[in-house]
Write a protein that holds these residues in place. Structure first.
Motif, PDB file in Angstrom:
ATOM      1  N   VAL A  25       0.923  -1.320   0.035  1.00  0.00           N
ATOM      2  CA  VAL A  25      -0.127   0.216   0.060  1.00  0.00           C
ATOM      3  C   VAL A  25       0.926   1.182  -0.015  1.00  0.00           C
ATOM      4  O   VAL A  25       1.965   1.259   0.966  1.00  0.00           O
ATOM      5  CB  VAL A  25      -0.948   0.053   1.454  1.00  0.00           C
ATOM      6  CG1 VAL A  25      -1.688   1.295   1.250  1.00  0.00           C
ATOM      7  CG2 VAL A  25      -1.828  -1.210   1.238  1.00  0.00           C
ATOM      8  N   TYR A  26       0.826   2.142  -0.965  1.00  0.00           N
ATOM      9  CA  TYR A  26       1.116   3.360  -1.133  1.00  0.00           C
ATOM     10  C   TYR A  26       0.418   4.591  -0.451  1.00  0.00           C
ATOM     11  O   TYR A  26      -0.565   4.656  -0.731  1.00  0.00           O
ATOM     12  CB  TYR A  26       1.526   3.859  -2.484  1.00  0.00           C
ATOM     13  CG  TYR A  26       1.855   5.195  -2.787  1.00  0.00           C
ATOM     14  CD1 TYR A  26       3.329   5.553  -2.780  1.00  0.00           C
ATOM     15  CD2 TYR A  26       1.081   6.057  -2.863  1.00  0.00           C
ATOM     16  CE1 TYR A  26       3.727   6.713  -3.188  1.00  0.00           C
ATOM     17  CE2 TYR A  26       1.367   7.483  -3.154  1.00  0.00           C
ATOM     18  CZ  TYR A  26       2.955   7.835  -3.036  1.00  0.00           C
ATOM     19  OH  TYR A  26       3.261   9.120  -3.299  1.00  0.00           O
ATOM     20  N   GLU A  27       1.083   4.893   0.620  1.00  0.00           N
ATOM     21  CA  GLU A  27       0.227   5.858   1.544  1.00  0.00           C
ATOM     22  C   GLU A  27       0.948   7.188   1.127  1.00  0.00           C
ATOM     23  O   GLU A  27       2.005   7.680   1.579  1.00  0.00           O
ATOM     24  CB  GLU A  27       0.245   5.416   3.189  1.00  0.00           C
ATOM     25  CG  GLU A  27      -0.477   4.440   3.594  1.00  0.00           C
ATOM     26  CD  GLU A  27      -0.261   3.968   4.767  1.00  0.00           C
ATOM     27  OE1 GLU A  27      -1.196   3.794   5.703  1.00  0.00           O
ATOM     28  OE2 GLU A  27       0.845   3.430   5.311  1.00  0.00           O
ATOM     29  N   ALA A  28       0.133   8.001   0.581  1.00  0.00           N
ATOM     30  CA  ALA A  28       0.528   9.251   0.054  1.00  0.00           C
ATOM     31  C   ALA A  28       1.074  10.382   0.901  1.00  0.00           C
ATOM     32  O   ALA A  28       2.015  11.051   1.014  1.00  0.00           O
ATOM     33  CB  ALA A  28      -0.660  10.117  -0.844  1.00  0.00           C
ATOM     34  N   ASP A  29      -0.057  10.135   2.220  1.00  0.00           N
ATOM     35  CA  ASP A  29       0.373  11.154   3.304  1.00  0.00           C
ATOM     36  C   ASP A  29       1.691  10.857   4.091  1.00  0.00           C
ATOM     37  O   ASP A  29       2.448  11.841   4.355  1.00  0.00           O
ATOM     38  CB  ASP A  29      -0.827  11.147   4.185  1.00  0.00           C
ATOM     39  CG  ASP A  29      -1.109   9.763   4.879  1.00  0.00           C
ATOM     40  OD1 ASP A  29      -0.980   8.857   4.116  1.00  0.00           O
ATOM     41  OD2 ASP A  29      -1.699   9.563   5.900  1.00  0.00           O
ATOM     42  N   ARG A  30       1.965   9.600   4.064  1.00  0.00           N
ATOM     43  CA  ARG A  30       3.226   9.284   4.711  1.00  0.00           C
ATOM     44  C   ARG A  30       4.627   9.503   3.863  1.00  0.00           C
ATOM     45  O   ARG A  30       5.631   9.848   4.477  1.00  0.00           O
ATOM     46  CB  ARG A  30       3.134   7.760   5.135  1.00  0.00           C
ATOM     47  CG  ARG A  30       2.197   7.482   6.165  1.00  0.00           C
ATOM     48  CD  ARG A  30       2.236   5.987   6.798  1.00  0.00           C
ATOM     49  NE  ARG A  30       3.156   5.976   7.814  1.00  0.00           N
ATOM     50  CZ  ARG A  30       3.924   4.828   7.570  1.00  0.00           C
ATOM     51  NH1 ARG A  30       3.462   3.601   7.110  1.00  0.00           N
ATOM     52  NH2 ARG A  30       4.938   4.803   8.492  1.00  0.00           N
TER      53      ARG A  30
END
Length: 166
Positions: A25-30
């Protein structure tokens, strides 16, 4: 996606993992906050992305789901800077995800972009026989004076910062 959207994508990821499928999962906020290292490398041998400790190449992605990748918080009090940084991050991400084959997407981002165009949606609705409201757009303060008392405002994109912050 982003970490705030775990209630949506988390159950899907959990089920896929139960069935033996590797999930990343690519978490944009992180990525935006620097909590997860992100490096994109392109050379004559190909394109690779390091997301955290995971090396990802577009060719090895068997299936993908595009979900809520914008992240603007105005946490530092400079909303314009955050919008600019988010735009740069999204453009970089766009180059990477464009390399993933369309038939590997549950919802191909390019198709989503086309489908999310408000004018395109309204024109299609009219072509299909729906009655659509009188619709307009302006950047002129004078034109806003001529608006009827009752209107519906629909932004072309989601905004997480009010315009008075820019």
């Amino acid at each position: 996606s982003c970490s705030q959207d775990v209630p949506t994508w988390g159950v899907v990821a959990e089920e896929l993992e139960k069935k033996g499928h590797p999930v990343h999962v690519y978490e944009a906020d992180r990525v935006a906050t620097g909590d997860v290292p992100f490096n994109l490398n392109l050379d004559s041998s190909g394109l690779t992305v390091n997301y955290g400790s995971t090396l990802i190449s577009p060719e090895i992605i068997g299936a993908a789901w595009f979900r809520r990748t914008s992240f603007i918080t105005n946490a530092n009090g400079d909303a314009a800077r955050e919008v600019g940084l988010d735009t740069e991050r999204r453009l970089l991400l766009g180059g990477w995800i464009a390399e993933i084959a369309d038939n590997h997407w549950l919802n191909a981002p390019a198709a989503m972009d086309r489908a999310n165009r408000k004018i395109t949606q309204l024109r299609l609705a009219a072509q299909l026989g729906f009655t659509i409201p009188k619709t307009g757009g302006t950047n002129s303060g004078e034109d806003r004076e001529a608006l009827p008392e009752q209107i519906i405002y629909k932004s072309s994109q989601a905004l997480l910062a009010s315009s008075d912050q820019f």
